[in-house]
Design an enzyme around this catalytic site. Structure first.
Site, mmCIF file in Angstrom:
data_model
loop_
_atom_site.group_PDB
_atom_site.id
_atom_site.type_symbol
_atom_site.label_atom_id
_atom_site.label_comp_id
_atom_site.label_asym_id
_atom_site.label_seq_id
_atom_site.Cartn_x
_atom_site.Cartn_y
_atom_site.Cartn_z
ATOM 1 N N PHE A 24 0.832 -1.206 0.000
ATOM 2 C CA PHE A 24 0.000 0.000 0.000
ATOM 3 C C PHE A 24 0.868 1.258 0.000
ATOM 4 C CE2 PHE A 24 -2.366 -3.440 2.016
ATOM 5 C CZ PHE A 24 -3.446 -3.510 1.152
ATOM 6 N N CYS A 25 1.681 1.405 -1.013
ATOM 7 C CA CYS A 25 2.652 2.488 -1.124
ATOM 8 C C CYS A 25 2.512 3.120 -2.504
ATOM 9 C CB CYS A 25 4.057 1.896 -0.936
ATOM 10 S SG CYS A 25 5.424 3.033 -1.210
#
Length: 194
Positions: free
Chosen positions: A67-68
């Site tokens: 989740f970057c």
């Protein structure tokens, strides 16, 4: 007498096989660079894997997160792996929750995400600590990579490229994508070297 002869023959063969196995194991360890001479648990099943199996290859070590903003680099890393794997490149992914808590899932959840979202086929290892500033428990591979390069991951998708000899290591920040010309040129240069 026949039983003694048979027993002696089996014992000699067993000793020969044992000597061959020990010799092969010693030869493998001798050919494995110190940087790769370690085991890491595989992401999918957490079974230990010897990194010595990648000796003689150009190795990209990357810390990842699901989740970057850099997560789309998975696609580029997989493309790079598919393009150069037959020439001796391997990409090794190490999920980490060190930066912004962007890898909160379990190993199984991470594996499902990587395979389902990006079709990742390159080897992935269990979630680990990679940031030196993270304190104790940092993965020893990343400790050694920082020691050699003087560069520690500052965020997710920091990349290290290890030459076939295991001694030369280059470091690339998260901002250098796997498809950037400088990164690809480094890969090609190292693949062309003996």
């Amino acid at each position: 007498m026949k039983i003694q002869w048979l027993f002696l023959r089996i014992a000699r063969r067993s000793a020969l096989w044992l000597a061959l196995l020990v010799g092969a194991a010693g030869a493998q360890a001798a050919g494995c660079p110190a940087l790769l001479d370690r085991e890491m648990p595989r992401l999918q099943d957490e079974k230990p894997q010897s990194l010595c199996q990648y000796a003689g290859k150009v190795v990209v070590v990357v810390n990842t997160a699901s989740f970057c903003g850099f997560t789309p680099q998975y696609k580029g890393l997989e493309s790079l792996y598919a393009r150069y794997r037959d020439r001796g490149l391997v990409v090794l992914g190490f999920p980490s929750n060190d930066f912004g808590s962007q890898e909160p899932g379990s190993n199984r959840e991470i594996a499902t995400f990587c395979e389902g979202t990006f079709g990742v086929k390159f080897p992935m290892f269990t979630k680990t600590r990679v940031a030196a500033r993270g304190g104790p428990g940092v993965n020893p591979l990343f400790v050694d990579l920082e020691r050699i390069t003087g560069s520690s991951p500052g965020w997710n998708f920091h990349k290290y490229v290890i030459a076939r000899n295991g001694a030369t290591v280059e470091s690339f920040s998260s901002f250098t994508g796997p498809d950037s010309s400088s990164f690809v040129k480094t890969i090609e240069k190292l693949l062309a070297a003996p």
